[in-house]
Design an enzyme around this catalytic site. Sequence first.
Site, PDB file in Angstrom:
ATOM      1  N   HIS A   1     -12.024 -18.088  13.316  1.00 46.42           N
ATOM      2  CA  HIS A   1     -11.443 -18.944  12.270  1.00 46.42           C
ATOM      3  C   HIS A   1     -10.257 -19.721  12.835  1.00 46.42           C
ATOM      4  CE1 HIS A   1     -13.733 -17.380   8.955  1.00 46.42           C
ATOM      5  NE2 HIS A   1     -13.187 -16.181   8.953  1.00 46.42           N
TER       6      HIS A   1
ATOM      7  N   ASP B   1     -16.818 -15.444   3.486  1.00 48.98           N
ATOM      8  CA  ASP B   1     -16.690 -16.780   4.063  1.00 48.98           C
ATOM      9  C   ASP B   1     -17.888 -17.630   3.674  1.00 48.98           C
ATOM     10  OD1 ASP B   1     -14.420 -15.907   5.335  1.00 48.98           O
ATOM     11  OD2 ASP B   1     -15.458 -15.385   7.183  1.00 48.98           O
TER      12      ASP B   1
ATOM     13  N   PRO C   1       0.826  -1.214   0.000  1.00 49.39           N
ATOM     14  CA  PRO C   1       0.000   0.000   0.000  1.00 49.39           C
ATOM     15  C   PRO C   1       0.863   1.268   0.000  1.00 49.39           C
ATOM     16  CG  PRO C   1      -0.522  -1.422   1.882  1.00 49.39           C
ATOM     17  CD  PRO C   1       0.629  -2.038   1.177  1.00 49.39           C
ATOM     18  N   PRO C   2       0.277   2.401  -0.370  1.00 49.30           N
ATOM     19  CA  PRO C   2       1.034   3.649  -0.396  1.00 49.30           C
ATOM     20  C   PRO C   2       1.575   4.005   0.989  1.00 49.30           C
ATOM     21  CG  PRO C   2      -1.236   3.982  -1.170  1.00 49.30           C
ATOM     22  CD  PRO C   2      -1.114   2.557  -0.776  1.00 49.30           C
ATOM     23  N   GLY C   3       2.747   4.588   0.998  1.00 50.78           N
ATOM     24  CA  GLY C   3       3.306   5.101   2.249  1.00 50.78           C
ATOM     25  C   GLY C   3       3.945   4.062   3.139  1.00 50.78           C
ATOM     26  N   THR C   4       4.135   2.844   2.632  1.00 48.47           N
ATOM     27  CA  THR C   4       4.722   1.814   3.485  1.00 48.47           C
ATOM     28  C   THR C   4       6.242   1.776   3.368  1.00 48.47           C
ATOM     29  OG1 THR C   4       4.063   0.303   1.728  1.00 48.47           O
ATOM     30  CG2 THR C   4       2.787   0.246   3.747  1.00 48.47           C
ATOM     31  N   GLY C   5       6.813   2.671   2.567  1.00 47.51           N
ATOM     32  CA  GLY C   5       8.265   2.770   2.542  1.00 47.51           C
ATOM     33  C   GLY C   5       8.928   2.070   1.368  1.00 47.51           C
ATOM     34  N   LYS C   6       8.207   1.896   0.276  1.00 49.29           N
ATOM     35  CA  LYS C   6       8.792   1.219  -0.878  1.00 49.29           C
ATOM     36  C   LYS C   6       9.903   2.066  -1.499  1.00 49.29           C
ATOM     37  CE  LYS C   6       4.794   0.946  -2.867  1.00 49.29           C
ATOM     38  NZ  LYS C   6       3.984   1.501  -1.782  1.00 49.29           N
TER      39      LYS C   6
ATOM     40  N   GLU D   1     -11.670 -13.164  13.274  1.00 44.98           N
ATOM     41  CA  GLU D   1     -10.462 -13.893  12.858  1.00 44.98           C
ATOM     42  C   GLU D   1     -10.066 -14.925  13.907  1.00 44.98           C
ATOM     43  OE1 GLU D   1      -9.481 -13.684   9.875  1.00 44.98           O
ATOM     44  OE2 GLU D   1     -10.688 -11.918   9.395  1.00 44.98           O
TER      45      GLU D   1
HETATM   46  P1  ADP Z   1       5.821   4.425  -0.701  1.00 50.97           P
HETATM   47  O1  ADP Z   1       6.872   4.573  -1.739  1.00 50.97           O
HETATM   48  O2  ADP Z   1       5.632   3.009  -0.237  1.00 50.97           O
HETATM   49  O3  ADP Z   1       4.524   5.059  -1.025  1.00 50.97           O
HETATM   50  P2  ADP Z   1       7.595   6.093   0.759  1.00 50.97           P
HETATM   51  O4  ADP Z   1       8.831   5.286   0.725  1.00 50.97           O
HETATM   52  O5  ADP Z   1       7.510   7.189  -0.228  1.00 50.97           O
HETATM   53  O6  ADP Z   1       6.323   5.161   0.619  1.00 50.97           O
HETATM   54  O7  ADP Z   1       7.393   6.644   2.233  1.00 50.97           O
HETATM   55  C1  ADP Z   1       7.189   8.000   2.497  1.00 50.97           C
HETATM   56  C2  ADP Z   1       7.858   8.404   3.790  1.00 50.97           C
HETATM   57  O8  ADP Z   1       7.268   7.752   4.898  1.00 50.97           O
HETATM   58  C3  ADP Z   1       9.302   8.031   3.848  1.00 50.97           C
HETATM   59  O9  ADP Z   1      10.108   9.009   3.271  1.00 50.97           O
HETATM   60  C4  ADP Z   1       9.557   7.905   5.340  1.00 50.97           C
HETATM   61  O10 ADP Z   1       9.780   9.166   5.926  1.00 50.97           O
HETATM   62  C5  ADP Z   1       8.247   7.394   5.848  1.00 50.97           C
HETATM   63  N1  ADP Z   1       8.268   5.939   5.975  1.00 50.97           N
HETATM   64  C6  ADP Z   1       7.489   5.068   5.292  1.00 50.97           C
HETATM   65  N2  ADP Z   1       7.756   3.804   5.665  1.00 50.97           N
HETATM   66  C7  ADP Z   1       8.736   3.853   6.582  1.00 50.97           C
HETATM   67  C8  ADP Z   1       9.455   2.860   7.335  1.00 50.97           C
HETATM   68  N3  ADP Z   1       9.195   1.565   7.209  1.00 50.97           N
HETATM   69  N4  ADP Z   1      10.404   3.284   8.187  1.00 50.97           N
HETATM   70  C9  ADP Z   1      10.669   4.585   8.338  1.00 50.97           C
HETATM   71  N5  ADP Z   1      10.045   5.565   7.653  1.00 50.97           N
HETATM   72  C10 ADP Z   1       9.068   5.225   6.784  1.00 50.97           C
HETATM   73 ZN    ZN Z   2     -13.709 -14.536   7.756  1.00 47.59          ZN
END
Ligand code: ADP
Ligand code: ZN
Length: 615
Positions: A416, A488, A190-195, A413
């Site tokens: 289950h 389910d 998902p967005p914002g997970t640090g990819k 959950e």
């Molecule tokens: P994505 O690319 O998955 O949408 P981002 O890598 O752009 O997410 O994350 C945006 C910001 O959120 C990062 O620059 C960081 O500051 C913070 N962030 C997100 N995930 C993490 C993490 N696992 N650890 C530390 N900071 C994180």
């Molecule tokens: Zn279920």
Amino acid sequence: MNNIQIGLLMLLLTALGLVGYNVWLRETTPPAMTYSAFLADLDKGEIKKIHLRGGEITGENIKKRSFTTFSPDVPGLMPLLTERAVDITAESADPGLGSFFQSMIPVILILGAWLIFNKTQSTKGSGSGFGKGKSTHLLPIGVSKITFNDVAGIEEAQGELTEIVDSLKHPEKFSKLGGHIPKGILLQGPPGTGKTLLAKAIAGEASVPFFSIGGSDFVEMFVGVGASRVRELFTEAKKNAPCIIFIDEIDAIGGKRSGGNASGSNDEREQTLNALLVEMDGFSSDETVILVAATNRPDMLDPALLRPGRFDRQVTISLPDAKGRLKILEVHAKKVVLSPGINLAVIAQSIPGFSGAEIANLVNEAALTAARHGKQSVTLPDFEEAKDKIVMGLARKSVVISEKDRRLTAYHEAGHAIIATVLTETDPVHKITIIPRGQALGLTQQLPLDDRYTYSYEYIINRIKILMGGRVAEELIFGRLTTGASNDILTATEIATRLICEWGMNPTIGPVAHMQEQGGFLGGGSSAKPYSEQTAQAIDREIKKTLEECYDAARQLLSEHNKLLHKLAEALLINETIDAEEMSIVYHCYLNQKKIEESITSTREGTETHTSEGR
Ligand code: ADP
Ligand code: ZN
Ligand code: MG
């Protein structure tokens, strides 16, 4: 934005500048009059003052109206002017500094536009100059300074990537053994997970050059440019090997090809995708160029991208659980001044569903709040205030799950998982989570111990009981039915139908295959066996009976293990994710406690019998 587009834009701006300049000149230049009209006015004594520059005359008449004209004979004019006592000022015919600037205006405009464009280009990380060599915009961003220390709470994904970092650092170690280094890594989640962060960290850890480009950068371009840019990118990267190419939001180019539908923009995207596929296949293993791509929508990607030899390594990053959130909080809290004694674990606990990006935002907001209140350090109330602000923003996007739904999901959950654990003929529970994923609010994952090719009747029936466990738990604890179990119920019905119609396992219906006429769950069962209305009714009855029996069995089990249900649900509400090992600990604690309680009651009963005997 490519050079052609920039060029066009500049032309447009220049044209605009020229038009503007002309308008400005006309506005500031008074109306011209003929020289003879001027002489006539002069004769009538209507000219008040004039300014001479060479033959050019600008002046003002007695009605204070400005005018311009041109004199072919300035020396001859002078006596007339002095005779009428006109105010005269004059300058040499060479253009003065003022008019020099005036003539420079278009040039300045062009220069300004060029500077602005150059600036926006280089902040995007591709300092492309006007008319410069075509590959200048592909210079690597340099070596990323981000390391794995900046990434927290996603150890699983990180672990998978350390090997890649190793292979970039010591390519010879890998090639010596004949192993092949993965060429493509797809980060999904998902967005914002640090990819994006993780991709930069890989480059930073390996200290190799990092080429970064957004998927949509390819598509914005004119026809054919996307594909050639892909080729450029790879040529440039190979020259800089070992290095990393990072394509963010790859779904912009890597989306499923439509096949047939050749509308203009799609065509362009497909050409770009094809170029990418060709380049990926063209890698030889001694070129240590690793392609890292990120996407929020792995389901949208063209299957060709996921074939072996392309993105053969896929790393999934999910939203962090409570432990993960604490670690991310710790990373970001280092950047602000925390008030001593603040308990970050409490904060991490209170923000279920927050992504890494939202946590980073939270810390920043809290620091701003503290500053606004004139505090010396960030306190818990600042975090609370910041949290409320962010949650309110998210609520509009309906991402945040209410506490009520969380409890419901936790019990669902747990239902289950408990049935899967207490029954024997089942796959062991691998992971239980109440972290939402796509449409599902939670998930209980079972992994088979070994590959199964055949399934026993008991296994199938147990599978239905496990599916019913979610709904049953909701009913037992909250006393009401919700739609949370709809999926389910659907799956359970499908399994029960196959049990009876396909696998012939129902004693009443017997070992007869009753395929549905068309399509149905078997998908195009053309060998349909037509059956009577009577049989159809009997099948319906048996399906219903099977499902109801499984439901009752599930209720029986969960009532019996009611304490375990509460225990597990509470554990889920705190930890959000529970793995096989933790599940086994919870289960064995429960079993031990139960044994102790039973032995206490049995000894008490024993003494009671004893005393009654003694009487
Ligand atoms: P994505 O690319 O998955 O949408 P981002 O890598 O752009 O997410 O994350 C945006 C910001 O959120 C990062 O620059 C960081 O500051 C913070 N962030 C997100 N995930 C993490 C993490 N696992 N650890 C530390 N900071 C994180
Ligand atoms: Zn279920
Ligand atoms: Mg990103």
